[in-house]
Design an enzyme around this catalytic site. Structure first.
Site, PDB file in Angstrom:
ATOM      1  N   GLU A  51     -12.314  54.025   2.406  1.00  0.00           N
ATOM      2  CA  GLU A  51     -13.488  52.868   2.218  1.00  0.00           C
ATOM      3  C   GLU A  51     -14.507  53.087   0.826  1.00  0.00           C
ATOM      4  O   GLU A  51     -15.069  54.559   1.456  1.00  0.00           O
ATOM      5  CB  GLU A  51     -13.708  52.140   3.058  1.00  0.00           C
ATOM      6  CG  GLU A  51     -15.603  50.850   3.543  1.00  0.00           C
ATOM      7  CD  GLU A  51     -15.143  50.721   4.774  1.00  0.00           C
ATOM      8  OE1 GLU A  51     -15.961  49.486   4.775  1.00  0.00           O
ATOM      9  OE2 GLU A  51     -15.245  51.321   5.797  1.00  0.00           O
ATOM     10  N   LYS A 120     -12.837  42.196   1.623  1.00  0.00           N
ATOM     11  CA  LYS A 120     -14.011  42.548   3.682  1.00  0.00           C
ATOM     12  C   LYS A 120     -14.260  41.153   4.438  1.00  0.00           C
ATOM     13  O   LYS A 120     -15.355  40.546   3.563  1.00  0.00           O
ATOM     14  CB  LYS A 120     -14.494  44.234   3.225  1.00  0.00           C
ATOM     15  CG  LYS A 120     -14.864  44.477   5.475  1.00  0.00           C
ATOM     16  CD  LYS A 120     -15.152  45.821   5.334  1.00  0.00           C
ATOM     17  CE  LYS A 120     -15.346  46.511   6.682  1.00  0.00           C
ATOM     18  NZ  LYS A 120     -16.373  48.014   6.583  1.00  0.00           N
ATOM     19  N   CYS A 183     -11.601  48.997   7.679  1.00  0.00           N
ATOM     20  CA  CYS A 183     -11.853  49.346   8.840  1.00  0.00           C
ATOM     21  C   CYS A 183     -12.505  49.245   9.753  1.00  0.00           C
ATOM     22  O   CYS A 183     -11.953  48.461  10.690  1.00  0.00           O
ATOM     23  CB  CYS A 183     -13.584  50.494   8.098  1.00  0.00           C
ATOM     24  SG  CYS A 183     -14.250  50.943   8.515  1.00  0.00           S
ATOM     25  N   SER A 366     -34.821  82.031  19.543  1.00  0.00           N
ATOM     26  CA  SER A 366     -35.435  81.792  20.293  1.00  0.00           C
ATOM     27  C   SER A 366     -34.893  82.419  21.888  1.00  0.00           C
ATOM     28  O   SER A 366     -35.233  83.394  22.984  1.00  0.00           O
ATOM     29  CB  SER A 366     -35.796  80.467  21.088  1.00  0.00           C
ATOM     30  OG  SER A 366     -35.254  79.527  21.841  1.00  0.00           O
TER      31      SER A 366
END
Length: 720
Positions: A51, A120, A183, A366
């Site tokens: 896309e 789309k 999509c 750490s």
């Protein structure tokens, strides 16, 4: 090359993963060209791309600029000129302006002619997506499909002035039909592929821009496989893979499925190639016979009369009656969540590093689970990159290695540790409150991964700040264990945390100089999603950085990841770190008998927070994913946490919402984090809630209290 109905119509189709970059028009163009060439080499006659591949998916508000559209047309013109579509039906993704409206479109082209521009029809607007901010969902009208006037250069160079614009499918000379799904349309209740199947469309291409999220790939695979198992047909899925400039990692996973069976699958996580093309050969008679064998499909297809029209393209064909062998089904490949936690951020960091121009990372280490998780992710990145560079010393990954490490060809790292020593700088920043346990873990982890590791103390810096405060106010703050108030205690803790951030940026800027190198380092943060949700972090401490690979990953998933990485790479110190109790080490340690190197710090995170990390996971998922306010969360947890009394559940829910709301402002300045979890509290893009609350939640907590009283009454009377 001819095709005849009923005689075995073989068609070879290809789809791809592309590592595109928002607004990198030249780079995107070259990657698309490469994918088209590889598709041809694989014998394909149809190529599907991701896309918005021409512009890059993550352009966001740049889609509001006319320049973006103009550059996309320039790229499309060059693709046609340079032969990308010669003897190849290509499905490209790019934005198109039509009648003053911005659309997210697919461009189907073959032999230097645009056959169809397909907009789309369903926008992705949930979570990280804001497509309706940039594009309009197309709605077919009675006049649809219509024609779009092409730029003048297309008339001059390709003798084409207009192209069909609308919702159509292509019917080629050999009877093969090709449809488009884009999509989000796969995820909608009335998915486009259903109408395509009812119309007899045999091949459906879905160019997608789908980001990685833990446990998401299986959902995507299930939808695609189920679509073709129910309706039959060939389904191609293309996706972007990589970091295109933001928090998201697009996780590839290109796929070819026929009649519910997987024929080809691309990688989900990789650093070795910006272009990955997969192909499969299908006998379309298998599709036709599969559909004809399902009586209910025939009944519904025969009764459907509102399908989009077919666009006849009689001058093009894709099927073949050659001796090619149809592709065989294969098993789906998916990763466990603990693998995804490591591999996704590792690939994202590599893309970010090589595209940012930085020469490496700086990590305050750490010795705890969070910062060690970040170190492990970078270590895994070094393993993947080293393997890819050694496999192809002339490839793009090896070239990027040399560029970052300032080396000349033909150098490639011989071990992951060699690469890590160039790109990862770790520093343990201890104070008088730190334990020897954590210092030892940090040192051993640095040695295991191969980082350039330092161990320093910052007590003199802390003392200097306190002295300045005392000189100006005449007062000296004390810890609560020394008789001070809680405000004094928190201030003293925060001084240490914030000075670590200042020190981190100092070292990130100067360590390359110290090592006789040029460039700069990106500072990595290491606050997990649960701490961000609870606000259990100091604002502008080491949670403030350039990037945070674990900012949307839970402590639970991180510990599982540490164990997986330890077993995968033999880095056994990670198992020890995963089993250690989380501690900030900002208060003085309690006096405990025994050797100091065997003593864990007495300041434990879960005790200070007043809730466990497991409980925070529940709160986060119910608040964000299940959309619960305080009352509905209380109701649900009374069921899930039936080992607690309702009054205990109420106390935990109220405590969570108090601290969530009082600390919400910290999420406005949080370090950009890799998006991995659906309950990420990231205020900048994902979790759009206010940061100023009535922290008393007067109405909500009053309702909870009344529900608790009702439960007490029910318990006392034994009635419902």
């Amino acid at each position: 090359m001819t095709g005849t109905y009923g005689k075995g119509n073989l068609v070879t189709v290809a789809t791809c993963n592309l590592n595109q970059w928002a607004l990198d028009f030249d780079g995107n163009l070259e990657r698309i060209l490469t994918s088209c060439q590889r598709a041809k080499e694989l014998g394909a006659f149809y190529r599907l791309g991701p896309e918005l591949e021409i512009s890059g998916y993550g352009c966001e508000d740049h889609f509001l600029e006319q320049d973006t559209f103009a550059h996309c047309w320039e790229s499309l013109e060059e693709l046609l000129e340079r032969g990308a579509t010669d003897d190849l039906l290509c499905d490209f993704g790019m934005p198109v302006l039509y009648q003053g409206v911005r659309y997210n479109c697919r461009i189907l082209a073959c032999n230097r002619k645009i056959l169809l521009i397909r907009p789309k029809i369903a926008m992705a607007d949930n979570g990280n997506y804001r497509e309706s901010r940039y594009f309009t969902a197309y709605r077919p009208t009675q006049n649809s499909p219509s024609a779009l006037l092409l730029p003048e250069s297309f008339a001059t160079k390709f003798h084409q002035t207009t192209a069909p614009f609308g919702i159509q499918s292509l019917q080629l000379a050999d009877g093969v039909t090709i449809g488009v799904e884009s999509c989000e349309e796969l995820w909608t209740p009335q998915s486009t592929h259903i109408a395509h199947a009812m119309q007899g469309v045999e091949i459906i291409g879905n160019g997608s821009g789908s980001h990685h999220e833990l446990r998401k790939l299986n959902q995507r695979l299930e939808l695609i496989v189920a679509a073709t198992r129910k309706c039959g047909g060939v389904y191609l899925y293309a996706n972007q893979r990589g970091c295109d400039g933001g928090r998201l990692y697009f996780d590839g996973g290109a796929l070819i499925v026929c009649n519910g069976q997987v024929l080809a699958q691309a990688q989900q996580f990789a650093v070795d190639d910006e272009v990955e093309v997969i192909a499969a050969t299908i006998d379309l008679d298998d599709v036709r016979s599969y559909r004809a064998s399902i009586p209910s499909f025939g009944v519904q297809a025969a009764g459907t009369d509102n399908n989009p029209p077919l666009l006849n393209c009689r001058e093009f064909r894709v099927s073949s009656q050659s001796l090619a062998i149809p592709s065989l089904p294969r098993d789906l490949v998916s990763h466990r969540p603990e693998e995804e936690c490591c591999l996704g951020p590792a690939c994202w960091l590599w893309d970010y590093l090589r595209r940012s121009g930085a020469t490496g990372f700086f990590l305050p280490l750490s010795g705890g689970a969070d910062s060690s998780s970040v170190a492990a992710i970078v270590g895994a990145m070094c393993v993947m990159v080293t393997e890819a560079a050694q496999a192809d010393p002339e490839g793009s990954t090896a070239h990027d290695c040399r560029s970052i490490c300032r080396k000349e060809a033909p150098w490639v790292p011989q071990t992951p540790q060699e690469l890590a020593h160039h790109v990862l700088h770790t520093t343990y920043m201890g104070t008088q409150n730190s334990s020897e346990k954590t210092a030892s873990r940090a040192k051993r982890l640095g040695e295991t991964i191969g980082s350039y590791h330092l161990s320093i103390t910052i007590d003199r810096m802390v003392e200097a700040v306190i002295q300045v405060f005392s000189m100006t106010t005449g007062k000296t703050p004390r810890y609560s264990s020394q008789g001070g108030q809680m405000s004094e205690d928190l201030a003293l803790q925060n001084i240490q945390a914030r000075l670590r951030m200042v020190t981190a940026y100092l070292y990130a800027q100067l360590l390359p100089w110290v090592r006789g190198r040029s460039g700069f380092l990106l500072v990595l943060g290491s606050a997990n999603v649960d701490e961000g949700l609870r606000g259990y972090m100091t604002k502008y401490d080491c949670s403030s950085a350039d990037l945070n690979p674990i900012g949307a990953i839970s402590k639970h998933d991180l510990k599982k990841m540490l164990i997986w990485v330890a077993e995968k790479y033999g880095w056994n110190v990670l198992k020890e770190i995963a089993g250690a109790p989380p501690t900030a080490e900002l208060r003085p340690r309690a006096e405990i008998e025994g050797p100091s190197e065997d003593i864990e710090h007495s300041q434990l995170d879960e005790e200070e927070m007043g809730m466990t990390y497991e409980e925070l996971g529940w709160f986060g998922k119910l608040r964000k994913i299940s959309r619960c306010g305080p009352v509905s969360m209380y109701r649900k947890l009374c069921v899930y946490w039936n080992h607690l009394e309702p009054i205990q559940v109420a106390a935990k829910v109220k405590k969570f919402f108090f601290f969530y709301s009082v600390n919400r402002h910290k999420m406005c300045t949080i370090t950009p984090a890799y998006h991995a979890e659906g309950y990420s509290p990231d205020d900048n893009r994902f979790d759009l809630r206010q940061f100023l609350y009535n922290v008393q939640w007067t109405r909500q907590f009053r309702v909870i209290d009344s529900l608790v009283e009702k439960m007490k009454l029910i318990g006392a009377t034994g009635t419902r």
